[in-house]
Design a protein around this motif. Structure first.
Motif, short mmCIF file in Angstrom:
data_model
loop_
_atom_site.label_atom_id
_atom_site.label_comp_id
_atom_site.label_asym_id
_atom_site.label_seq_id
_atom_site.Cartn_x
_atom_site.Cartn_y
_atom_site.Cartn_z
N THR A 296 46.42 39.86 18.76
CA THR A 296 47.68 40.24 18.14
C THR A 296 47.61 41.71 17.77
O THR A 296 46.59 42.37 17.99
N ARG A 297 48.71 42.24 17.17
CA ARG A 297 48.77 43.67 16.87
C ARG A 297 49.03 43.92 15.38
O ARG A 297 49.76 43.18 14.72
N ALA A 298 48.43 44.99 14.89
CA ALA A 298 48.65 45.42 13.51
C ALA A 298 49.85 46.35 13.41
O ALA A 298 50.48 46.45 12.35
N ASP A 299 50.17 47.03 14.49
CA ASP A 299 51.24 48.02 14.48
C ASP A 299 51.68 48.30 15.91
O ASP A 299 50.96 48.01 16.87
N SER A 300 52.87 48.88 16.05
CA SER A 300 53.38 49.22 17.38
C SER A 300 54.39 50.36 17.27
O SER A 300 55.09 50.50 16.25
N ASP A 301 54.44 51.17 18.32
CA ASP A 301 55.45 52.22 18.47
C ASP A 301 55.47 53.19 17.30
O ASP A 301 56.50 53.81 17.01
N THR A 302 54.37 53.33 16.58
CA THR A 302 54.17 54.26 15.45
C THR A 302 54.95 53.87 14.20
O THR A 302 54.87 54.55 13.17
N GLU A 303 55.70 52.76 14.23
CA GLU A 303 56.63 52.44 13.14
C GLU A 303 55.90 52.10 11.84
O GLU A 303 56.24 52.62 10.76
N GLU A 304 54.92 51.21 11.89
CA GLU A 304 54.20 50.84 10.67
C GLU A 304 53.48 52.04 10.07
O GLU A 304 53.42 52.20 8.84
N ALA A 305 52.92 52.88 10.94
CA ALA A 305 52.19 54.05 10.45
C ALA A 305 53.12 55.02 9.73
O ALA A 305 52.79 55.56 8.67
N ARG A 306 54.29 55.25 10.30
CA ARG A 306 55.25 56.18 9.67
C ARG A 306 55.71 55.66 8.31
O ARG A 306 55.98 56.45 7.39
N ALA A 307 55.82 54.34 8.20
CA ALA A 307 56.29 53.74 6.94
C ALA A 307 55.14 53.38 6.00
O ALA A 307 55.37 52.90 4.89
N ASN A 308 53.90 53.63 6.45
CA ASN A 308 52.71 53.22 5.70
C ASN A 308 52.81 51.75 5.28
O ASN A 308 52.57 51.38 4.12
N ASP A 309 53.16 50.91 6.26
CA ASP A 309 53.44 49.49 6.03
C ASP A 309 52.33 48.65 6.66
O ASP A 309 52.24 48.55 7.89
N LYS A 310 51.52 48.03 5.84
CA LYS A 310 50.40 47.23 6.34
C LYS A 310 50.71 45.74 6.41
O LYS A 310 49.81 44.92 6.61
N SER A 311 51.97 45.38 6.25
CA SER A 311 52.30 43.95 6.22
C SER A 311 51.99 43.25 7.55
O SER A 311 51.57 42.09 7.56
N SER A 312 52.18 43.93 8.66
CA SER A 312 51.84 43.32 9.96
C SER A 312 50.33 43.14 10.10
O SER A 312 49.86 42.12 10.62
N PHE A 313 49.59 44.12 9.63
CA PHE A 313 48.13 44.00 9.68
C PHE A 313 47.67 42.85 8.78
O PHE A 313 46.80 42.05 9.17
N GLN A 314 48.23 42.75 7.61
CA GLN A 314 47.87 41.67 6.70
C GLN A 314 48.20 40.31 7.29
O GLN A 314 47.42 39.36 7.19
N ALA A 315 49.36 40.22 7.97
CA ALA A 315 49.73 38.96 8.63
C ALA A 315 48.77 38.66 9.78
O ALA A 315 48.40 37.50 10.00
N ALA A 316 48.36 39.70 10.50
CA ALA A 316 47.41 39.50 11.60
C ALA A 316 46.08 38.97 11.08
O ALA A 316 45.50 38.04 11.65
N CYS A 317 45.60 39.56 10.00
CA CYS A 317 44.35 39.10 9.41
C CYS A 317 44.46 37.63 8.99
O CYS A 317 43.57 36.81 9.27
N ALA A 318 45.55 37.29 8.32
CA ALA A 318 45.73 35.94 7.80
C ALA A 318 45.95 34.91 8.89
O ALA A 318 45.69 33.73 8.71
N SER A 319 46.40 35.36 10.06
CA SER A 319 46.68 34.42 11.16
C SER A 319 45.42 33.84 11.77
O SER A 319 45.45 32.79 12.41
N GLY A 320 44.31 34.54 11.60
CA GLY A 320 43.06 34.11 12.23
C GLY A 320 42.87 34.61 13.64
O GLY A 320 41.85 34.30 14.27
N ALA A 321 43.85 35.36 14.16
CA ALA A 321 43.70 35.93 15.51
C ALA A 321 42.37 36.67 15.60
O ALA A 321 42.05 37.48 14.72
N GLN A 322 41.62 36.42 16.65
CA GLN A 322 40.29 36.99 16.73
C GLN A 322 40.29 38.48 17.09
O GLN A 322 39.31 39.18 16.82
#
Length: 355
Positions: A296-322
Motif C-alpha cells: 500500500t502507499r503512505a502518500d501520492s502525487d505530493t499531496e500528503e507531503a504538501r499538507a503535512n498529512d500523515k493520516s494515510s501513513f497511519q492507516a497503512a501502518c494500522a492495516s498490517g500491509a507488509q
C-alpha cells in the motif's frame, strides 16, 4: 580466533548482524520503501514549461530520489522500478523534453550512450519525466547486485515493477513498445542475466509442492526473514492485459520470476497491490490475516507531503500491509514541509501489527 576477530570488527564498524527478525515469516514483518525509486528531478526549464501547461500534473511530479544503494543504506526494503521495452535500442535516446530544455543549458543527458543499447529502459514518463538514477533496467539490476554483494546478510528487498506502454496522445511523443508474453520473457531473462537466480525468491520457491501458489500462501508457506537474507522478491504491479500476458502459459506462475498482483481465489494470488489504506483498510487487514502479502502507499502525487498529512501513513501502518511506499523518507527539497515517513523508532522495518 578468526570468528572472534570478525565479530569484534563488525561491532567496531557498527555492522553487527541484526537477528531480531530472523525467526519471523516474511509476511509478519512490515517495511517502508520508496515509490518510483529511480526518479531524478525534472530539469528546471522543462518543469517550468510543464507547470505553465498543466500545473496539476507538474505538481504531482515535483519529487526525486537518491540513488538506489543510498536508499537501501538508509534501511528502505522496497523499491519500485518502471520499465519501458526497447528491443532494438535508441527508442528513448532523444526525449522530446530535451528540445524544451535546450535554451537553458540543462544537465547532460545520457553521456555514456546507455539509451542507445537494446534492453529495457527505466524512467517515469517518456519525453517528459525521463531523468533516472539508473536509465537502463540492466544497470538498475547491477546496482542492486553490487549493493547485495557488499551487504550479504541483508533482509529481503521487495521490488515492485510497472511495465509501461501507454501512449501520450499528442504529436511528436514517443510511442512505446507493447508488453506481450514474449516481451515479458525478455524481462525475466534480463533479471536472471543481470542479478542472478541465486539472489531471488520466485513463485516456484513459495509454491514448492503445493498444487497452486495461492494454496502455498494460504498454508503459510513463506520463508522466514532469516532464510530470506540476501534475496530479492519482484512483484509485477499490473492487472488486465499485462497480467494476463505474464501469467499466460505459466499457471501459478510456474517458471516465472515475478509475482503478480492477482486477486484472492486465483491460482497466482500471493501479493496484492491495494494502494488506498484509508478506503480499503478492512480489505487489507482481511487479506493479510489470510496470509497474503499486500503493498500500500503512505502518500501520492505530493499531496500528503504538501499538507503535512500523515493520516494515510497511519492507516497503512494500522492495516498490517507488509509493504508501505512513500516518496518522503526525507523531507521534500522542493517545497516547505516537515512531512517524512518512518516508523516510531525512526527505522523502516518493524514486526507487523494489525489493529
Amino acid at each position: 580466533m578468526k570468528i572472534i576477530l570478525s565479530a569484534v570488527l563488525f561491532l567496531l564498524l557498527g555492522l553487527s548482524r541484526d537477528s531480531g527478525f530472523d525467526d519471523l515469516a516474511i509476511n509478519k514483518v512490515q517495511v517502508i520503501g520508496s515509490h518510483n525509486s529511480y526518479k531524478r528531478a525534472i530539469d528546471t526549464a522543462l518543469f517550468s514549461l510543464l507547470k505553465q501547461k498543466n500545473p496539476n500534473a507538474a505538481r504531482s511530479l515535483e519529487y526525486s530520489h537518491i540513488p538506489l544503494g543510498d536508499q537501501l543504506d538508509l534501511g528502505l526494503r522496497n523499491l519500485e522500478i518502471d520499465v519501458y521495452a526497447d528491443e532494438k535500442g535508441g527508442k528513448y535516446a532523444h526525449p522530446k523534453g530535451l528540445e524544451w530544455e535546450a535554451a537553458a543549458h540543462p544537465p547532460a543527458y545520457d553521456p555514456e550512450g546507455e539509451m542507445n543499447k537494446p534492453g529495457f529502459k527505466c524512467f517515469h514518463v517518456q519525453d517528459l519525466d525521463f531523468r533516472s538514477n539508473c536509465p537502463t533496467f540492466a544497470g538498475c539490476l547491477r546496482q542492486l547486485k553490487a549493493w547485495s554483494d557488499a551487504h550479504k546478510d541483508h533482509y529481503p528487498i521487495y521490488v515492485t515493477m510497472n511495465t509501461k506502454d501507454a501512449e501520450i496522445k499528442s504529436p511528436g511523443f514517443t510511442v512505446p513498445e507493447k508488453f506481450t508474453a514474449e516481451v515479458f520473457d525478455r524481462l525475466d531473462k534480463e533479471i536472471l542475466d543481470n542479478l542472478g537466480r541465486e539472489y531471488l525468491i520466485t513463485p516456484d520457491d513459495i509454491r514448492g509442492t503445493y498444487p497452486t501458489l495461492e494454496g502455498a500462501v494460504l498454508a503459510g508457506h513463506w520463508p522466514t526473514m532469516g532464510r530470506a537474507r540476501g534475496k530479492f522478491i519482484f512483484i509485477l504491479d499490473e492487472g488486465g492485459e499485462h497480467r494476463e500476458a505474464y501469467i499466460g502459459n505459466h499457471p501459478s506462475l510456474k517458471g516465472r520470476v515475478l509475482f503478480t498482483d492477482s486477486p484472492a481465489g486465483t491460482p497466482e494470488a500471493a501479493f496484492m497491490i491495494i494502494n488506498n489504506s484509508k478506503k480499503d483498510g478492512d480489505k487489507i487487514r482481511e487479506m493479510v490475516k489470510k496470509g497474503y502479502m499486500v503493498r500500500t502507499r503512505a502518500d501520492s502525487d505530493t499531496e500528503e507531503a504538501r499538507a503535512n498529512d500523515k493520516s494515510s501513513f497511519q492507516a497503512a501502518c494500522a492495516s498490517g500491509a507488509q509493504i508501505i511506499t512513500t516518496d518522503y523518507y526525507y523531507k521534500s527539497t522542493f517545497f516547505a514541509s516537515d512531512y517524512s515517513v518512518q516508523f516510531e523508532d525512526g527505522k523502516y522495518m518493524r514486526k507487523e501489527v494489525i489493529f
